[in-house]
Design a protein around this motif. Sequence first.
Motif, PDB file in Angstrom:
ATOM      1  N   UNK A 140      42.427  68.048 -11.951  1.00  0.00           N
ATOM      2  CA  UNK A 140      41.153  68.727 -11.671  1.00  0.00           C
ATOM      3  C   UNK A 140      39.943  68.044 -12.298  1.00  0.00           C
ATOM      4  N   UNK A 141      40.098  67.472 -13.480  1.00  0.00           N
ATOM      5  CA  UNK A 141      38.954  66.834 -14.145  1.00  0.00           C
ATOM      6  C   UNK A 141      38.399  65.680 -13.330  1.00  0.00           C
ATOM      7  N   UNK A 142      39.234  65.067 -12.479  1.00  0.00           N
ATOM      8  CA  UNK A 142      38.806  63.914 -11.687  1.00  0.00           C
ATOM      9  C   UNK A 142      37.980  64.307 -10.467  1.00  0.00           C
ATOM     10  N   UNK A 143      37.866  65.600 -10.188  1.00  0.00           N
ATOM     11  CA  UNK A 143      37.197  66.040  -8.967  1.00  0.00           C
ATOM     12  C   UNK A 143      35.680  66.140  -9.095  1.00  0.00           C
ATOM     13  N   UNK A 144      35.135  65.877 -10.264  1.00  0.00           N
ATOM     14  CA  UNK A 144      33.674  65.956 -10.420  1.00  0.00           C
ATOM     15  C   UNK A 144      32.994  64.964  -9.476  1.00  0.00           C
ATOM     16  N   UNK A 145      32.142  65.490  -8.617  1.00  0.00           N
ATOM     17  CA  UNK A 145      31.419  64.656  -7.665  1.00  0.00           C
ATOM     18  C   UNK A 145      32.206  64.276  -6.433  1.00  0.00           C
ATOM     19  N   UNK A 146      33.436  64.757  -6.300  1.00  0.00           N
ATOM     20  CA  UNK A 146      34.284  64.382  -5.168  1.00  0.00           C
ATOM     21  C   UNK A 146      33.843  65.070  -3.877  1.00  0.00           C
ATOM     22  N   UNK A 147      34.110  64.392  -2.756  1.00  0.00           N
ATOM     23  CA  UNK A 147      33.871  64.969  -1.428  1.00  0.00           C
ATOM     24  C   UNK A 147      35.195  65.521  -0.914  1.00  0.00           C
ATOM     25  N   UNK A 148      35.222  66.834  -0.646  1.00  0.00           N
ATOM     26  CA  UNK A 148      36.453  67.512  -0.242  1.00  0.00           C
ATOM     27  C   UNK A 148      36.300  68.025   1.182  1.00  0.00           C
ATOM     28  N   UNK A 149      37.138  67.531   2.088  1.00  0.00           N
ATOM     29  CA  UNK A 149      37.061  67.932   3.486  1.00  0.00           C
ATOM     30  C   UNK A 149      37.764  69.257   3.734  1.00  0.00           C
ATOM     31  N   UNK A 150      37.163  70.082   4.599  1.00  0.00           N
ATOM     32  CA  UNK A 150      37.727  71.391   4.976  1.00  0.00           C
ATOM     33  C   UNK A 150      37.180  71.779   6.336  1.00  0.00           C
ATOM     34  N   UNK A 151      37.862  72.712   7.001  1.00  0.00           N
ATOM     35  CA  UNK A 151      37.477  73.035   8.380  1.00  0.00           C
ATOM     36  C   UNK A 151      36.179  73.820   8.479  1.00  0.00           C
ATOM     37  N   UNK A 174      29.190  72.883 -12.417  1.00  0.00           N
ATOM     38  CA  UNK A 174      30.098  71.762 -12.160  1.00  0.00           C
ATOM     39  C   UNK A 174      30.855  71.939 -10.847  1.00  0.00           C
ATOM     40  N   UNK A 175      31.190  73.191 -10.527  1.00  0.00           N
ATOM     41  CA  UNK A 175      31.871  73.447  -9.260  1.00  0.00           C
ATOM     42  C   UNK A 175      30.966  73.077  -8.093  1.00  0.00           C
ATOM     43  N   UNK A 176      29.680  73.358  -8.208  1.00  0.00           N
ATOM     44  CA  UNK A 176      28.746  73.023  -7.127  1.00  0.00           C
ATOM     45  C   UNK A 176      28.586  71.517  -6.968  1.00  0.00           C
ATOM     46  N   UNK A 177      28.976  70.758  -7.967  1.00  0.00           N
ATOM     47  CA  UNK A 177      28.896  69.301  -7.884  1.00  0.00           C
ATOM     48  C   UNK A 177      30.039  68.725  -7.048  1.00  0.00           C
ATOM     49  N   UNK A 178      31.073  69.522  -6.806  1.00  0.00           N
ATOM     50  CA  UNK A 178      32.163  69.110  -5.921  1.00  0.00           C
ATOM     51  C   UNK A 178      31.734  69.449  -4.499  1.00  0.00           C
ATOM     52  N   UNK A 179      31.622  68.433  -3.650  1.00  0.00           N
ATOM     53  CA  UNK A 179      30.977  68.598  -2.359  1.00  0.00           C
ATOM     54  C   UNK A 179      31.948  68.968  -1.233  1.00  0.00           C
ATOM     55  N   UNK A 180      31.818  70.180  -0.665  1.00  0.00           N
ATOM     56  CA  UNK A 180      32.620  70.513   0.524  1.00  0.00           C
ATOM     57  C   UNK A 180      32.032  69.813   1.746  1.00  0.00           C
ATOM     58  N   UNK A 181      32.886  69.191   2.536  1.00  0.00           N
ATOM     59  CA  UNK A 181      32.456  68.482   3.737  1.00  0.00           C
ATOM     60  C   UNK A 181      33.208  69.069   4.930  1.00  0.00           C
ATOM     61  N   UNK A 182      32.474  69.541   5.915  1.00  0.00           N
ATOM     62  CA  UNK A 182      33.105  70.137   7.092  1.00  0.00           C
ATOM     63  C   UNK A 182      33.660  69.033   7.990  1.00  0.00           C
ATOM     64  N   UNK A 183      34.966  69.089   8.223  1.00  0.00           N
ATOM     65  CA  UNK A 183      35.655  68.104   9.059  1.00  0.00           C
ATOM     66  C   UNK A 183      36.595  68.858   9.994  1.00  0.00           C
ATOM     67  N   UNK A 184      36.541  68.604  11.304  1.00  0.00           N
ATOM     68  CA  UNK A 184      37.503  69.250  12.203  1.00  0.00           C
ATOM     69  C   UNK A 184      38.926  68.929  11.758  1.00  0.00           C
ATOM     70  N   UNK A 185      39.827  69.911  11.775  1.00  0.00           N
ATOM     71  CA  UNK A 185      41.198  69.665  11.317  1.00  0.00           C
ATOM     72  C   UNK A 185      41.851  68.439  11.939  1.00  0.00           C
ATOM     73  N   UNK A 186      41.587  68.183  13.223  1.00  0.00           N
ATOM     74  CA  UNK A 186      42.222  67.042  13.884  1.00  0.00           C
ATOM     75  C   UNK A 186      41.726  65.710  13.330  1.00  0.00           C
TER      76      UNK A 186
END
Length: 342
Positions: A140-151, A174-186
């Motif tokens: 989890x500590x490595x996720x700072x600033x990471x881009x995380x894809x989700x539907x 810090x949680x807001x610094x982890x970036x959710x990125x909308x990506x179609x599941x396919x």
Amino acid sequence: MPSSTRRPLGRRDLLRLGLSALPAATLLSGCAASSAAPRGETGVVRYQGWSGQVTFPELAADLGLLGDLRLEWIGNTTSGPQDIQAAVTGDVDIGGAFNGSVLRLVAAGAPIRAVVSYYGSDALSNAGYFVLDDSPLRGPADLRGAAVGMNTVGAHHQDVLGIYLRRNGFTDVEIRDVQPVVVPPVSSEQALRSGQLDVSTMTGAISEKAEARGGIRPLFTDFELLGAFSAGCYVLREEFIAANPTTTRTLVGGIAQAVRWSQTRPYPEVVARFTDIIRRRGRNEDITTARYWRSSGVAGPGGVIADREFSIWLDRLVESGVIEPGAVDVSRTYTNAFNPFA
């Protein structure tokens, strides 16, 4: 706020709020179940489907569990939040979504009630947060600033990620610094492999196919984080329940029995039934998706809803400032009154 003083949500409200609602109004108990809708009640239930998947209303109809009720498919949905927004605006009669998304709408004033669970996570069916094998992300500590894809944002994958980070010492900033990125599941696997994402959330057939190709690993899964739990419910508008108590009991009871059927029948039988339904309905879909069904993931027998399945998300939403403290009473957000397994 009493239900009589609430202004119904319109499409502009939903767009402005994204996903967000006050406590649902008084619990409306159903009448005795009947295979036919009494005079004045609807005999047709409008709904949205999912491409390549069989929903529990569809399974219930195919198993003959809805009596004389007829389902009217109006198209496929793109996400749970979109599906329940369509239910709020009256474009459909029943919609299903992640429980955190339901809470967001209830907190914004949507007069809806969750009536039966329809999906969840267990050892066989869960959401994985995947990284490349050679990724430097190991914890989890490595996720700072990471881009995380989700539907979609504001739903299951983002809220699970928030709980995962919070439990591992992240502050809300810090949680807001982890970036959710909308990506179609396919596109989720390709986006990860091409380096567009640091983490990609994948489930079902998509994750199984991706893992079979190799080169990726799960950082964690929602099942590892939270154990087995029902994650989403079908909802009905309270005015629909009030106007159609017998139809509601027949509909919810049929769905509950279909959920229980999937929980108790041998795996090959369920897959064969789903495959046959997809083939017969003729929507030009990929029927091979059904082969990757592993379980419903629903924790309660017949989709009975547990308080924890809403309170865990409400606690996080209040903690993060998305919902005001006291704005939602979990006990008035859902009901098991129409479920024969309650």
